[in-house]
Each structure stands twice: as structure tokens, then as C-alpha cells.
Enzyme design. Structure first.
Site, short mmCIF file in Angstrom:
data_model
loop_
_atom_site.label_atom_id
_atom_site.label_comp_id
_atom_site.label_asym_id
_atom_site.label_seq_id
_atom_site.Cartn_x
_atom_site.Cartn_y
_atom_site.Cartn_z
N CYS A 17 0.02 1.74 -1.02
CA CYS A 17 -0.21 2.22 -0.08
C CYS A 17 -0.87 1.14 0.52
O CYS A 17 -2.55 0.93 0.66
CB CYS A 17 -0.03 3.85 1.39
SG CYS A 17 1.17 4.83 0.62
N HIS B 98 -1.89 3.68 6.38
CA HIS B 98 -1.88 5.07 6.98
C HIS B 98 -3.74 5.24 7.67
O HIS B 98 -3.76 3.58 6.83
CB HIS B 98 -2.11 6.06 6.14
CG HIS B 98 -2.27 6.18 4.63
ND1 HIS B 98 -3.59 6.59 4.83
CD2 HIS B 98 -1.81 5.33 3.66
CE1 HIS B 98 -3.86 5.93 3.14
NE2 HIS B 98 -2.75 5.52 2.97
#
Length: 206
Positions: A182, A166
Site C-alpha cells: 500500500c 492511506h
């Protein structure tokens, strides 16, 4: 070569680097593509790339692998994400990775892609940071949203891994281990990656 010719060749070389152009197959770097961007009504600010080591700027590099084009390979040690291309090349992006205790590795696939996604903190994160409970139902998209401008959702044979590729507004985290697991990219880079990657793409995190 006289000084004037030497100076001109240096300027041309710098121009080629800044525009991502190369005629001899050497790496192409896209340093000039981190300016302010308006996307879906959101105004992303420019990134102060002079404060980020140039090795973490988006660039095409030579890359040897047996994986087919379209595969994503994440090198958590060196803080690079490679998108395998044709001809022994890859698009390389600088990334931020999980801090100590939140590292992970394995093989997954891109199951979903979302533009300006909603972020929902997992229960274990809310337990660590109770102030996030207000977003239990999801944090709306926006410039302060931790998922940034785009998110690629990673699934494996057991389903949703909970991990994402992301964007992030925190440019200073690129090249560092600061996340909760992440893989984060500059917003301008995740937009570029998003447009190149297909749903179903293989992702190898190592």
C-alpha cells in the site's frame, strides 16, 4: 542591499515557505500544517517534520503531464504522490511504498473513500504474521490502526486490487520502502488528499 534589508528579505522568504505562500509561481511548501489535529474525536499528534526531509513535506510544484486534473500519479522510485492540478501544477506528498517483493505498478481508480477506516489484514498477511489473526474480523479505527485517518480504496477492471492509499502514524516510514504494497502518507497529508480527491479518480502507480 544592506545587511538589515538582506536579513528582512530572508525572514520574509522563510515566512512565505512556512505558510505555503508564493507570489512568483515557485513551489509552495506546507511545513507548518503538520501540527496536532483533532479529527472525528481522535487527537492526531504533531509530526516531527524536522526529522523528515523537506522534499517529502506537502507542497505545490510545477508538474508536466497529459493526465487531467484530479488524477493521482504515484512515483514509487522517488517516493512522491502527485495530485494533478490546473495550470501545470501538482500537489506533491511524500509517501512510503512497498518493500522489496511487495512492489506493484499499474492503473486503478478510487472506488471508495473512508474516514477512520477499519483495517482487515488479508489472509496472506495473517499467514506471514499469525499474531494478526485476532484482527481477522477487522481492527477498529484508532490512532494505532495501520490505515490511519483516511483510506482510498483502489480498484481496477478486475475489482479490488487490495491496495490502498492511506494514512500512517509511522512518520519515519515516509520516503522509504517498508509497507506490504500500500501507499502510505502522513495522517495530516492523507486528510488533505482525501478532501481533494473524488471517487472515480484515476490512479497511476509507476
Amino acid at each position: 542591499m544592506n545587511f538589515r534589508s538582506f536579513y528582512l528579505s530572508v525572514l520574509l522568504g522563510l515566512a512565505a515557505i512556512l505558510t505555503g505562500c508564493s507570489s512568483d509561481g515557485v513551489p509552495r511548501i506546507f511545513t507548518n500544517e503538520y501540527g496536532a489535529v483533532t479529527d472525528a474525536g481522535y487527537k492526531l499528534p504533531s509530526v516531527p517534520v524536522d526529522k523528515i526531509p523537506s522534499k517529502y513535506h506537502r507542497q505545490v510544484v510545477s508538474y508536466k503531464t497529459d493526465e487531467k486534473p484530479g488524477t493521482i500519479i504515484v512515483d514509487t522510485k522517488e517516493k512522491f504522490l502527485y495530485l494533478v492540478m490546473e495550470g501545470g501544477k501538482a500537489m506533491r506528498y511524500g509517501i512510503g511504498v512497498g518493500r522489496q517483493g511487495f512492489e506493484w505498478s499499474g492503473t486503478a481508480r478510487v472506488a471508495m473513500k473512508r474516514e477512520w477506516p477499519t483495517w482487515t489484514p488479508p489472509a496472506e498477511m495473517i499467514k506471514r504474521q499469525p499474531e494478526l489473526a485476532k484482527w481477522r474480523g477487522g481492527m477498529p479505527p484508532g490512532l494505532s490502526n495501520p490505515l490511519g485517518a483516511r483510506a482510498l480504496y483502489l480498484f481496477n477492471k478486475n475489482g479490488d486490487t487490495g491496495y490502498r492509499l492511506h494514512g500512517t502514524p509511522e512518520w519515519h516510514s515516509i520516503g522509504k520502502a517498508m509497507s506490504s504494497g500500500c501507499i502510505r502518507l502522513l495522517n495530516q497529508d492523507i486528510i488533505d488528499l482525501y478532501d481533494r480527491v473524488k471517487v472515480g479518480a484515476k490512479v497511476i502507480v509507476q
